[in-house]
Design a protein around this motif. Structure first.
Motif, PDB file in Angstrom:
ATOM      1  N   ASN A 128      -7.695   6.468  -3.187  1.00 53.71           N
ATOM      2  CA  ASN A 128      -7.640   5.475  -2.113  1.00 53.71           C
ATOM      3  C   ASN A 128      -7.144   4.158  -2.695  1.00 53.71           C
ATOM      4  O   ASN A 128      -7.805   3.559  -3.551  1.00 53.71           O
ATOM      5  CB  ASN A 128      -9.033   5.304  -1.507  1.00 53.71           C
ATOM      6  N   VAL A 129      -5.980   3.690  -2.241  1.00 57.83           N
ATOM      7  CA  VAL A 129      -5.375   2.490  -2.832  1.00 57.83           C
ATOM      8  C   VAL A 129      -6.125   1.213  -2.455  1.00 57.83           C
ATOM      9  O   VAL A 129      -5.827   0.136  -2.990  1.00 57.83           O
ATOM     10  CB  VAL A 129      -3.888   2.349  -2.424  1.00 57.83           C
ATOM     11  N   GLU A 185       1.359   8.892  -6.611  1.00 56.73           N
ATOM     12  CA  GLU A 185       1.709  10.311  -6.480  1.00 56.73           C
ATOM     13  C   GLU A 185       2.578  10.758  -7.653  1.00 56.73           C
ATOM     14  O   GLU A 185       2.430  11.892  -8.148  1.00 56.73           O
ATOM     15  CB  GLU A 185       2.427  10.557  -5.154  1.00 56.73           C
ATOM     16  N   GLN A 240       1.018   3.929  -3.096  1.00 52.21           N
ATOM     17  CA  GLN A 240       0.692   5.343  -2.888  1.00 52.21           C
ATOM     18  C   GLN A 240       1.787   6.236  -3.458  1.00 52.21           C
ATOM     19  O   GLN A 240       1.506   7.252  -4.114  1.00 52.21           O
ATOM     20  CB  GLN A 240       0.513   5.621  -1.389  1.00 52.21           C
ATOM     21  N   ARG A 257       0.832  -1.210   0.000  1.00 48.20           N
ATOM     22  CA  ARG A 257       0.000   0.000   0.000  1.00 48.20           C
ATOM     23  C   ARG A 257       0.870   1.266   0.000  1.00 48.20           C
ATOM     24  O   ARG A 257       0.561   2.235  -0.689  1.00 48.20           O
ATOM     25  CB  ARG A 257      -0.937  -0.006   1.207  1.00 48.20           C
ATOM     26  N   ARG A 258       1.958   1.230   0.784  1.00 51.44           N
ATOM     27  CA  ARG A 258       2.826   2.409   0.885  1.00 51.44           C
ATOM     28  C   ARG A 258       3.488   2.711  -0.461  1.00 51.44           C
ATOM     29  O   ARG A 258       3.477   3.862  -0.931  1.00 51.44           O
ATOM     30  CB  ARG A 258       3.892   2.172   1.960  1.00 51.44           C
ATOM     31  N   GLY A 278      -2.239  10.946  -6.369  1.00 50.36           N
ATOM     32  CA  GLY A 278      -1.995  10.734  -4.946  1.00 50.36           C
ATOM     33  C   GLY A 278      -3.233  10.782  -4.084  1.00 50.36           C
ATOM     34  O   GLY A 278      -3.227  10.303  -2.949  1.00 50.36           O
TER      35      GLY A 278
END
Length: 516
Positions: A138-139, A130, A126, A122-123, A135
């Motif tokens: 919502n992933v 971006e 994201q 997820r990190r 960015g």
């Protein structure tokens, strides 16, 4: 190879069933540039990129691929991606029910000892989003809840997650609206400024002229020439001349000797509600009419309700709580099923030919005769295969479908030839009214001209034609009259010389103000 070139493809030859799709193709791409590949449908553009990316593995073609100074022999996509070559196909390779984060790393999972690290997934997703200007997404939401433009950006984020040095985009803006297309082009320029090399295949020549540093033109499986920005003429007319081998002075053939007759098709007070939400009205009291020999446009922005109108009219294929009246030649008709629509001589060429228009694994003959089989090519449930084959061949010649054999799977044809097969399929039903939804989406200027000529011939034969198009010049160049649709309602009607891009947008803006 000079260090400035990231890629060379030398003397590439690729054949299918003995027919050469590529014949001694040569081209070079400079490191850090945006290279465009142009050509008519069937010219070999996608085939060349499939050779490069390993979709067509080493040994199935002749010639050399030299990447970063090294001669490469890719046996599959994994090998080319490992080198930093990533291709984004026209049909997006996303899994609709997985989350954005899962799709960004699909096939490239962030794992340790066979276990996916979801926090890292997820990190990093994201971070990549971006980089492509998304960015705020919502992933964790499923990909199918996002628009096509956003999904295209997710594909690019996915490619960057594979550490792409050479990004290939095949028709990236074909299904995008103007705003989404502009965002994608600006992203390509941004990636170029960061040192990435891009190859773009597109039929939208204005976009290519804007974004590309050089353009390689392919015609009939041969490389014709490469144009360089700042050195060669970069106009649309110059690109078209290279693609078709001649000047194309008029992109929209004139329709002459085509008298307009009586009203054939009339829709009164047509209202439709969303198929999944019975409280949401999608179309509101639509009233339109089309006369024999007339070509009428439906103009409007994406999501205005044009396709929803066409599909709801065509056998209630879209929506619920449908009300209103339809008249064919002055007689009120009920068309509550697709079969009823066909029996009442209404035909609909869908905007999505691969999902709704064709059976890709079946032959050209099968696809052409499919809609007309029951009425014209069978008796007591038995198909007359000889009659079917003769008529299919007649229409192949009539609209110039390029194929080695009529038994060729339609999925192996170029996009333009697939579109012609869909058009022939509905022409074979002998309709009085033909609705064409984005009839030239994703096809080249030469094939467009041929389809416009077919439309003119249909009008001359007395058919009533409705054209839905997101390209305003296409509406203006092909139609006698246009209805402007905005937010599910008729915002205005324009006739003849009054049809201009400014007038169409003026109708939309005035309707928006009225709604406020």
């Amino acid at each position: 190879m000079a260090e400035e070139y990231i890629l060379e493809m030398n003397h590439i030859v690729k054949a299918f069933s003995g027919v050469k799709a590529l014949d001694d193709v040569n081209f070079k791409v400079k490191r850090g540039e945006i290279m465009a590949i142009c050509g008519e449908n069937g010219a070999g553009k996608s085939t060349l990129m499939n050779v490069l990316s390993g979709v067509y593995p080493y040994g199935t073609y002749e010639g050399d691929i030299v990447y970063c100074g090294e001669t490469c022999q890719f046996h599959n996509i994994k090998e080319s991606e490992h080198k930093g070559i990533v291709i984004i196909h026209q049909e997006l390779a996303l899994s609709p029910y997985l989350s954005v984060a899962e799709n960004v790393f699909l096939g490239n999972e962030r794992q340790e000892k066979g276990v996916i690290d979801w926090t890292r997934t997820r990190r990093e997703a994201q971070t990549l989003l971006e980089r492509v200007g998304m960015g705020n997404i919502n992933v964790n939401v499923p990909v199918n809840t996002l628009g096509v433009g956003q999904q295209q950006m997710i594909e690019i984020a996915k490619a960057m997650g594979k550490k792409a040095d050479l990004l290939i985009l095949d028709e990236p803006t074909a299904a995008l609206n103007d705003a989404e297309s502009a965002q994608l082009l600006e992203l390509m320029l941004q990636l170029k400024s960061q040192g990435m090399t891009c190859i773009i295949i597109s039929h939208k020549l204005n976009e290519i002229s804007y974004v590309a540093d050089s353009i390689t033109i392919i015609r009939d499986g041969h490389t014709i020439e490469t144009l360089h920005k700042g050195v060669d003429e970069f106009s649309e007319d110059r690109i078209i001349k290279g693609m078709v081998g001649r000047e194309l002075t008029n992109r929209y053939p004139k329709r002459e000797d085509c008298p307009i007759g009586d009203t054939i098709f009339e829709v009164k007070n047509w209202s439709v509600y969303h198929p999944d939400d019975g409280n949401r009205q999608v179309l509101k009291n639509i009233n339109i009419s089309v006369r024999a020999g007339e070509v009428v446009g439906l103009a409007g922005l994406m999501g205005a309700g044009r396709t929803e109108l066409a599909m709801s009219l065509f056998g209630h294929a879209y929506g619920q709580k449908i009300s209103g009246e339809v008249y064919m030649k002055g007689k009120k008709v009920e068309m509550r099923s697709v079969r009823a629509a066909i029996d009442n001589n209404l035909a609909y060429v869908s905007e999505d030919r691969k999902t709704y228009g064709l059976v890709l694994i079946d032959s050209i003959t099968f696809n052409m005769s499919l809609a007309a089989l029951r009425r014209f090519f069978s008796e007591r449930g038995v198909v007359d295969e000889r009659k079917e084959a003769v008529k299919a061949e007649e229409y192949r010649r009539l609209i110039n479908v390029k194929t080695a054999t009529m038994e060729q799977p339609v999925g192996s044809l170029s996009g333009g030839n697939q579109q012609k097969v869909v058009l022939a399929k509905w022409m074979l039903t002998q309709p009085d009214v033909l609705i064409l939804d984005e009839p030239t989406r994703g096809i080249d200027v030469g094939a467009k001209y041929e389809i416009y000529s077919v439309i003119n011939d249909l009008a001359k034969s007395g058919k009533a034609i409705i054209i839905i198009s997101s390209e305003m010049p296409e509406i203006i160049g092909t139609c006698d009259r246009t209805y402007v649709i905005n937010e599910g309602a008729i915002a205005g009607e324009l006739v003849g010389s009054a049809m201009t891009q400014e007038a169409i947008m003026g109708c939309i803006m005035a309707h928006n103000r009225k709604g406020e």
